[in-house]
Design a protein around this motif. Sequence first.
Motif, PDB file in Angstrom:
ATOM      1  N   TYR A  84      -4.180 -15.473-104.884  1.00  0.00           N
ATOM      2  CA  TYR A  84      -3.062 -15.229-103.972  1.00  0.00           C
ATOM      3  C   TYR A  84      -3.435 -15.644-102.548  1.00  0.00           C
ATOM      4  CZ  TYR A  84       0.386 -12.918-101.100  1.00  0.00           C
ATOM      5  OH  TYR A  84       1.355 -12.671-100.164  1.00  0.00           O
ATOM      6  N   CYS A  85      -4.614 -15.267-102.119  1.00  0.00           N
ATOM      7  CA  CYS A  85      -5.084 -15.611-100.769  1.00  0.00           C
ATOM      8  C   CYS A  85      -5.205 -17.131-100.616  1.00  0.00           C
ATOM      9  CB  CYS A  85      -6.426 -14.940-100.516  1.00  0.00           C
ATOM     10  SG  CYS A  85      -7.182 -15.351 -98.934  1.00  0.00           S
ATOM     11  N   HIS A 131      -1.729 -18.710-100.501  1.00  0.00           N
ATOM     12  CA  HIS A 131      -1.102 -18.416 -99.217  1.00  0.00           C
ATOM     13  C   HIS A 131      -1.679 -19.320 -98.122  1.00  0.00           C
ATOM     14  CE1 HIS A 131       0.765 -15.913 -96.112  1.00  0.00           C
ATOM     15  NE2 HIS A 131      -0.354 -16.100 -95.455  1.00  0.00           N
ATOM     16  N   THR A 132      -2.988 -19.460 -98.105  1.00  0.00           N
ATOM     17  CA  THR A 132      -3.647 -20.318 -97.122  1.00  0.00           C
ATOM     18  C   THR A 132      -3.192 -21.766 -97.283  1.00  0.00           C
ATOM     19  OG1 THR A 132      -5.549 -18.851 -97.037  1.00  0.00           O
ATOM     20  CG2 THR A 132      -5.886 -21.104 -96.257  1.00  0.00           C
ATOM     21  N   THR A 170       0.405 -22.079 -95.856  1.00  0.00           N
ATOM     22  CA  THR A 170       0.477 -22.008 -94.392  1.00  0.00           C
ATOM     23  C   THR A 170      -0.176 -23.226 -93.750  1.00  0.00           C
ATOM     24  OG1 THR A 170      -1.474 -20.571 -94.310  1.00  0.00           O
ATOM     25  CG2 THR A 170       0.677 -19.500 -94.264  1.00  0.00           C
ATOM     26  N   TYR A 183       6.392 -17.694 -95.897  1.00  0.00           N
ATOM     27  CA  TYR A 183       5.187 -18.255 -95.309  1.00  0.00           C
ATOM     28  C   TYR A 183       5.386 -18.613 -93.846  1.00  0.00           C
ATOM     29  CZ  TYR A 183       3.453 -18.434-100.054  1.00  0.00           C
ATOM     30  OH  TYR A 183       3.056 -18.091-101.319  1.00  0.00           O
ATOM     31  N   TYR A 225       4.128 -16.242 -90.929  1.00  0.00           N
ATOM     32  CA  TYR A 225       2.718 -16.185 -90.554  1.00  0.00           C
ATOM     33  C   TYR A 225       2.327 -17.287 -89.578  1.00  0.00           C
ATOM     34  CZ  TYR A 225       2.541 -12.939 -94.393  1.00  0.00           C
ATOM     35  OH  TYR A 225       2.765 -11.870 -95.215  1.00  0.00           O
TER      36      TYR A 225
END
Length: 93
Positions: free
Chosen positions: A38-39, A42-43, A46, A73, A76
């Motif tokens: 997930y991390c 997400h990275t 973004t 997204y 962020y």
Amino acid sequence: MIFNLVNEKGNSISDNGVNKCLKNWVQRAKIDKHITFYCARHTFATQLLLYGANLKTVADALGHADTRNTIKYLNYIDSLKDDAVDNLPEIVF
């Protein structure tokens, strides 16, 4: 699609399987952080947005059917808001 998580036999890779691979990569890279799929996803999203990809492109790369799931997204990325304001023309009175 970037995140097509199937093995060579065409079977889906479990979340645990993906996280195990990530843990191995993180250790080999000598990164002292707990990073999950997930991390990492997400990275990835973004970073695409920060480097100029449009929302539709990011949605497609993540495998989203439409951009409604991808809009989150944008929350962020404060720099995108700042850049949008900075790009407005100067108003002279």
